[in-house]
Structures are given as C-alpha cells and as structure tokens.
Design a protein around this motif. Structure first.
Motif, PDB file in Angstrom:
ATOM      1  N   TYR A   1       5.171  10.201  -0.272  1.00 37.33           N
ATOM      2  CA  TYR A   1       4.424   8.995   0.078  1.00 37.33           C
ATOM      3  C   TYR A   1       5.362   7.983   0.704  1.00 37.33           C
TER       4      TYR A   1
ATOM      5  N   THR B   1       0.858   5.407   1.368  1.00 42.95           N
ATOM      6  CA  THR B   1       0.203   6.397   2.211  1.00 42.95           C
ATOM      7  C   THR B   1       0.867   7.744   1.968  1.00 42.95           C
ATOM      8  N   GLN B   2       0.074   8.793   1.999  1.00 45.06           N
ATOM      9  CA  GLN B   2       0.552  10.152   1.756  1.00 45.06           C
ATOM     10  C   GLN B   2       1.294  10.660   2.986  1.00 45.06           C
TER      11      GLN B   2
ATOM     12  N   ASN C   1       0.838  -1.197   0.000  1.00 38.36           N
ATOM     13  CA  ASN C   1       0.000   0.000   0.000  1.00 38.36           C
ATOM     14  C   ASN C   1       0.868   1.241   0.000  1.00 38.36           C
TER      15      ASN C   1
END
Length: 196
Positions: A149, A142-143, A140
């Motif tokens: 990221y 994520t910011q 995954n």
C-alpha cells in the motif's frame, strides 16, 4: 532559457522565468545559514520524511533530498502542463506528464547547486518551502499491484525562491504517495494538483 524543475506546477512555471543578476536583498537573510543547526531525522514516520523534504529545500541539500525519494520515484505534472513542461519519457515523441527519479535528481541539482544548464542563471540564494501537513485522519491509503500500500498525504505548500534581484512565490496543492522501505519512509510519487 528554462530550468527543468521537478516541483509542483507553480514551481515549474516559476523556474522558467528569466532573471537578471544584481545586488542581494539585505532584507531577506540567507535561510541556509539559519537552518544549519536543524538536523535531519531518521524518516521512521511519514511526518519525518516530509519534514526532511522541507529541510532539504530550505538548506538546498541535494543529498538529503535524494534520501527522501524512493528509487522508484515518479513526479506527475498537471496533465494540462505536459505539452509545455513534460518530457518524452517513453520515446514516442509525445511529452509525458511524468518523469522519474534520475530526472528529478538532475533538476534539483540544478535548482539547489548549479543553476540553469546554460550557466546564465545561478541557483537561488535562498529557498523556503513550507508544507501544511494535515492531521493523519485526512490521509488515505491505496493498494499497490504487489499487495502493498501507499500512504497518500495531501499538502498545501508555499515555496519562495529568492534570487539576486527578485523573489518568486508559488503556492499550490500536492499529494505525496509514501511507502516504507527498510523501515524508512520514502516519497514514491509526488502528484501536482495545483490547478485542480
């Protein structure tokens, strides 16, 4: 006597056990000798930084271990373990469920090289870490706060610590938050989720 480890919750508990000194187990060869021929890779991919992490553990190489971590690194405990194993990182008198790069390096210097801080327990003569890195379709993103990221790689792990008279085995689950710094991948956060 307690080790202050920085590895997943299971490892932290493992390292708090007292060990006595005795004879080396002839049936468990020293993996460091076997791993000497394996060379670390330039961590130009997420897989390579995790491979280097395993190699650092398996050869007890503190310099390689440090190369795997961002200087902004944070290790996050399972929250339920913070009262027993956490450190007071913000000076408020309460043990936190995280620590940073300097503490992580110190703990691993003890684990890999020096043994317990009181000198009563040597480092394991053999450490074996195996990470089960899933296919990238299960990773995954994520910011971050600065519009960057992190890549999050969930991994099951198997860790074995071999001491003179015992072998300790810990299994669990962690999420590695990876970031690219100057075209090299680094671990910026290691989140223990072993008890979840």
């Amino acid at each position: 006597m307690k080790f202050h480890p920085s590895f997943l919750g299971g490892v932290i508990l493992v390292l708090s056990i007292l060990f006595t000194v005795g004879c080396q187990n002839p049936f468990n060869p020293d993996m460091r000798k076997q791993m000497e021929t394996v060379q670390p890779s330039i961590a130009d991919s997420p897989e390579k930084v995790l491979t280097n992490l395993q190699l650092a553990y398996n050869t007890q190489d503190i310099d390689l271990y440090k190369q795997c971590l961002s200087e902004s690194f944070t290790f996050v405990l399972v929250a339920s373990e913070s009262t027993e194993l956490g450190l007071d990182m913000d000076g408020d008198g309460i043990r936190d469920d995280w620590w940073g790069y300097d503490e992580e390096v110190l703990y691993h210097e003890n684990l890999f090289v020096y043994g317990s801080s009181d000198g009563r327990t040597p480092p394991p003569y053999n450490i074996s870490l195996s990470l089960q890195v899933p296919p990238d379709s299960l990773w995954n993103y994520t910011q971050t706060e600065d519009d960057g990221y992190y890549l999050i790689v969930p991994c099951y792990f198997d860790l074995r610590l071999s001491f003179e008279t015992s072998e300790i085995i810990a299994n669990g689950y962690a999420r590695f938050f990876l970031t690219e710094e100057d075209e090299v991948w680094k671990i910026i956060r290691w989140q223990d989720e072993s008890n979840i």
